[in-house]
Motif scaffolding. Structure first.
Motif, PDB file in Angstrom:
ATOM      1  N   THR A  40      -7.313  16.263   1.116  1.00  0.00           N
ATOM      2  CA  THR A  40      -6.237  15.865  -0.003  1.00  0.00           C
ATOM      3  C   THR A  40      -4.978  15.449   0.750  1.00  0.00           C
ATOM      4  N   ASP A  41      -4.675  16.222   1.761  1.00  0.00           N
ATOM      5  CA  ASP A  41      -3.419  15.563   2.238  1.00  0.00           C
ATOM      6  C   ASP A  41      -3.389  14.094   2.668  1.00  0.00           C
ATOM      7  N   PHE A  42      -4.779  13.642   3.608  1.00  0.00           N
ATOM      8  CA  PHE A  42      -4.918  12.468   3.986  1.00  0.00           C
ATOM      9  C   PHE A  42      -4.955  11.700   2.639  1.00  0.00           C
ATOM     10  N   LEU A  43      -5.674  11.775   1.716  1.00  0.00           N
ATOM     11  CA  LEU A  43      -5.883  10.957   0.659  1.00  0.00           C
ATOM     12  C   LEU A  43      -4.306  10.867  -0.061  1.00  0.00           C
ATOM     13  N   SER A  44      -3.644  11.690  -0.019  1.00  0.00           N
ATOM     14  CA  SER A  44      -2.130  11.597  -0.519  1.00  0.00           C
ATOM     15  C   SER A  44      -1.288  10.628   0.194  1.00  0.00           C
ATOM     16  N   SER A  45      -1.540  10.352   1.463  1.00  0.00           N
ATOM     17  CA  SER A  45      -0.914   9.458   2.419  1.00  0.00           C
ATOM     18  C   SER A  45      -1.291   8.245   2.227  1.00  0.00           C
ATOM     19  N   LEU A  46      -2.252   7.946   1.509  1.00  0.00           N
ATOM     20  CA  LEU A  46      -2.658   6.452   1.403  1.00  0.00           C
ATOM     21  C   LEU A  46      -1.815   5.619   0.189  1.00  0.00           C
ATOM     22  N   PRO A  47      -1.797   4.551   0.322  1.00  0.00           N
ATOM     23  CA  PRO A  47      -1.181   3.711  -0.709  1.00  0.00           C
ATOM     24  C   PRO A  47      -1.869   3.732  -2.011  1.00  0.00           C
ATOM     25  N   ILE A 105      -8.869   7.108  -5.750  1.00  0.00           N
ATOM     26  CA  ILE A 105      -9.380   7.069  -4.602  1.00  0.00           C
ATOM     27  C   ILE A 105      -9.788   8.592  -4.306  1.00  0.00           C
ATOM     28  N   ALA A 106     -11.099   8.583  -3.491  1.00  0.00           N
ATOM     29  CA  ALA A 106     -11.471   9.930  -3.239  1.00  0.00           C
ATOM     30  C   ALA A 106     -12.560   9.800  -1.926  1.00  0.00           C
ATOM     31  N   SER A 107     -12.396  11.086  -1.245  1.00  0.00           N
ATOM     32  CA  SER A 107     -13.148  11.060  -0.048  1.00  0.00           C
ATOM     33  C   SER A 107     -14.802  10.713  -0.352  1.00  0.00           C
ATOM     34  N   GLY A 108     -15.254   9.977   0.626  1.00  0.00           N
ATOM     35  CA  GLY A 108     -16.580   9.329   0.517  1.00  0.00           C
ATOM     36  C   GLY A 108     -16.534   7.885  -0.048  1.00  0.00           C
ATOM     37  N   PHE A 109     -15.457   7.648  -0.624  1.00  0.00           N
ATOM     38  CA  PHE A 109     -15.204   6.199  -1.049  1.00  0.00           C
ATOM     39  C   PHE A 109     -15.117   5.312   0.256  1.00  0.00           C
ATOM     40  N   GLY A 110     -15.634   3.933   0.128  1.00  0.00           N
ATOM     41  CA  GLY A 110     -15.823   3.236   1.508  1.00  0.00           C
ATOM     42  C   GLY A 110     -14.323   2.857   1.877  1.00  0.00           C
ATOM     43  N   CYS A 111     -13.487   2.521   1.127  1.00  0.00           N
ATOM     44  CA  CYS A 111     -12.170   2.183   1.715  1.00  0.00           C
ATOM     45  C   CYS A 111     -11.430   3.391   2.031  1.00  0.00           C
ATOM     46  N   ALA A 112     -11.680   4.608   1.498  1.00  0.00           N
ATOM     47  CA  ALA A 112     -10.986   5.840   2.033  1.00  0.00           C
ATOM     48  C   ALA A 112     -11.583   6.069   3.426  1.00  0.00           C
ATOM     49  N   THR A 113     -12.882   5.900   3.664  1.00  0.00           N
ATOM     50  CA  THR A 113     -13.373   6.087   4.756  1.00  0.00           C
ATOM     51  C   THR A 113     -12.923   5.100   5.848  1.00  0.00           C
ATOM     52  N   ILE A 114     -12.732   3.724   5.567  1.00  0.00           N
ATOM     53  CA  ILE A 114     -12.033   2.794   6.599  1.00  0.00           C
ATOM     54  C   ILE A 114     -10.622   3.245   7.096  1.00  0.00           C
ATOM     55  N   PHE A 115      -9.912   3.631   6.100  1.00  0.00           N
ATOM     56  CA  PHE A 115      -8.489   4.207   6.212  1.00  0.00           C
ATOM     57  C   PHE A 115      -8.719   5.394   7.233  1.00  0.00           C
ATOM     58  N   TRP A 116      -9.594   6.403   7.244  1.00  0.00           N
ATOM     59  CA  TRP A 116      -9.737   7.464   7.960  1.00  0.00           C
ATOM     60  C   TRP A 116     -10.044   6.758   9.574  1.00  0.00           C
ATOM     61  N   TYR A 117     -11.018   6.216   9.568  1.00  0.00           N
ATOM     62  CA  TYR A 117     -11.355   5.448  10.824  1.00  0.00           C
ATOM     63  C   TYR A 117     -10.175   4.763  11.497  1.00  0.00           C
ATOM     64  N   LEU A 118      -9.649   3.945  10.680  1.00  0.00           N
ATOM     65  CA  LEU A 118      -8.253   3.189  11.164  1.00  0.00           C
ATOM     66  C   LEU A 118      -7.331   4.376  11.854  1.00  0.00           C
ATOM     67  N   LYS A 119      -7.132   5.378  11.296  1.00  0.00           N
ATOM     68  CA  LYS A 119      -6.079   6.500  11.903  1.00  0.00           C
ATOM     69  C   LYS A 119      -6.870   7.143  13.080  1.00  0.00           C
ATOM     70  N   ASN A 120      -8.222   7.654  12.682  1.00  0.00           N
ATOM     71  CA  ASN A 120      -8.649   8.735  13.725  1.00  0.00           C
ATOM     72  C   ASN A 120      -9.267   7.983  14.844  1.00  0.00           C
ATOM     73  N   ARG A 121     -10.054   6.899  14.454  1.00  0.00           N
ATOM     74  CA  ARG A 121     -10.910   6.148  15.344  1.00  0.00           C
ATOM     75  C   ARG A 121     -10.878   4.774  15.296  1.00  0.00           C
ATOM     76  N   PRO A 122      -9.573   4.140  15.861  1.00  0.00           N
ATOM     77  CA  PRO A 122      -9.438   2.667  15.440  1.00  0.00           C
ATOM     78  C   PRO A 122     -10.300   1.626  16.484  1.00  0.00           C
ATOM     79  N   ASP A 123     -10.870   2.311  17.540  1.00  0.00           N
ATOM     80  CA  ASP A 123     -11.797   1.663  18.480  1.00  0.00           C
ATOM     81  C   ASP A 123     -13.113   1.405  17.636  1.00  0.00           C
TER      82      ASP A 123
END
Length: 463
Positions: A126-133, A141-159
């Motif tokens: 919930t905290d991560f989702l609330s930090s998104l635009p 937007i919710a967890s499991g949604f494609g764009c949310a997952t991309i944002f998660w990788y962008l922050k946690n595993r950009p490589d």
């Protein structure tokens, strides 16, 4: 469409793959094959990661097709594809698969492809989702949604993005591989399920995403639901090269399309999750900025119409968790029995219990509009602890939770006259059926089961 031709419908679901052959003139299903994928991957204990093996899914899809009669596959003139929404798979353009001979048939196998991160994935807190635009969209937007997952990788595993240059849902991947697309194409239905997509303009929120460093080059190009995405680039399991393939669709929309005969029908589907839906009148447009706590959302349907949807994350999966818990208890007590045996016994026990004061809030998996909502039990008494009482209370809780999201008075105000009851979990569970009929004051019709593969085929017939 040529006389004697057949339409193939495919659904790549959360737990199974289904393929049907539809005779276009009569609308009859002439052949059908279903296979469990068993593609789920083990995640670290305590994590909310939900991923599936794409190689396993495609292998099962190929098996489904090869099990159908060859002489009928040779008559397929169009292919409709649907699949599980919200999830995302990454691949490298022109290297996403390779075509091989399997026996005397041609099939494709994944290559340079990620795991499928499914709609059930809960890695975005919930905290991560609330930090998104905030998206410029009527859908949150919710967890499991494609764009949310991309944002998660962008922050946690950009490589992670060095390996891949495109993405789509699992059904988009299938269509891309069949047609050899240079860039994936995505229907408005699947795009809306990813978030950061405006269904009025039918465009991604590119400016918002770019401002936040989002890799927008991963996003597919958009087509209206029902459009042709391309033609098969090879013979596939006996289906001729050059067969038209529709842009991939949402399994939910295809399921509703297969079963709702009238605009006054609501469709209640209880399978892994649960949904209650009905079609909005032509011309309806949802508000651009819904309340995050709103339980009813509006999914793009066909011909620019929308479905009003109460989509619960808690359906048959809750009952499966209950049966699994009982099986584990039995093992710990030194008794071994099968899950199927437990399932039948708890249902039979509940059929002898008409009323219970026992109350179960079944939100074991949270809800998208209330992700932190946990399951709970209340009103326990010493006389209401039998297996029948607990099972009855659980079934009642699953239906009451859905009714709280989309209550009867709202259905009546929208002109709903009856409910089409469907889904594997509902079909197998007589207690759930009793609770549907007790809680909703409408005639409930069973036997006209929703079928996403059939819906995908039906839509291709009408194009």
């Amino acid at each position: 469409m040529e006389e004697g031709s057949i339409v193939l419908g495919i659904d790549v679901g959360t737990s199974s793959v289904k393929a049907v052959l539809l005779e276009p003139t009569s609308g009859d299903v002439v052949e059908s094959e279903t296979r469990d994928t068993k593609a789920g991957l083990e995640s670290e204990s305590g994590t909310q990661v939900k991923e599936q093996d794409v190689g396993r899914i495609i292998s099962v899809l190929n098996d489904c097709l090869t099990a159908l009669p060859r002489e009928k596959l040779q008559k397929v003139s169009r292919i409709g594809v649907s699949g599980q929404m919200h999830g995302i798979v990454f691949w490298r353009t022109n290297q996403g698969c390779h075509w091989v001979n399997s026996g005397n048939l041609r099939v494709f196998e994944p290559r340079e492809v990620s795991q499928l991160i499914t709609w059930e994935d809960g890695r975005c807190s919930t905290d991560f989702l609330s930090s998104l635009p905030s998206p410029r969209s009527h859908l949150n937007i919710a967890s499991g949604f494609g764009c949310a997952t991309i944002f998660w990788y962008l922050k946690n595993r950009p490589d992670f993005f060095r390996q891949y240059n495109t993405a789509g849902t699992i059904q988009d991947y299938v269509v891309s591989m069949l047609c050899g697309l240079q860039r994936p194409l995505m229907s408005v239905q699947n795009a809306a399920s990813w978030g950061y997509f405006n269904t009025r303009s039918k465009t991604w929120n590119i400016d918002i995403l770019q401002e936040w460093g989002f890799p927008v080059s991963l996003l597919p190009d958009i087509l209206d639901a029902g459009c042709i995405a391309g033609k098969t680039s090879y013979d596939w399991c006996g289906i001729p090269q050059g067969t038209e393939v529709g842009v991939a669709l949402g399994d939910f929309q295809c399921a509703v399309y297969s079963s709702a005969a009238e605009s006054t029908d609501a469709v209640l589907n209880i399978s892994t999750s649960a949904q209650l839906t009905f079609s909005m009148p032509a011309g309806f447009q949802p508000e651009d900025h819904p309340s995050p706590a709103e339980a009813v959302t509006y999914f793009p349907y066909f011909k620019d119409q929308y479905l009003a949807v109460a989509a619960s994350l808690n359906g048959g999966n809750v009952f499966v968790s209950f049966v699994t818990m009982l099986a584990q208890w039995m093992t710990e007590l030194g008794f071994e029995t099968s899950d199927s045996n437990i399932y039948s016994k708890v249902i039979n026990a509940a059929l002898f219990v008409n009323e219970t004061q026992f109350t179960i809030c079944p939100t074991l998996f949270g809800e998208r509009h209330a992700p932190d909502c946990l399951a709970s039990v209340s009103n326990m008494t010493s006389t209401g602890l039998s297996l029948g009482h607990v099972t009855r209370a659980l079934c009642r809780g699953i239906i009451e939770n859905l009714h709280a999201m989309l209550p009867s008075h709202r259905l009546k105000e929208s002109g709903i006259k009856r409910i089409i009851g469907s889904g594997n979990a509902l079909a197998r569970n007589a207690v759930l059926k009793q609770e549907v009929e007790r809680i909703f004051p409408f005639p409930v019709v069973y036997g006209k089961d929703v079928d996403s593969a059939v819906g995908a085929a039906m839509l291709m017939v009408k194009q």
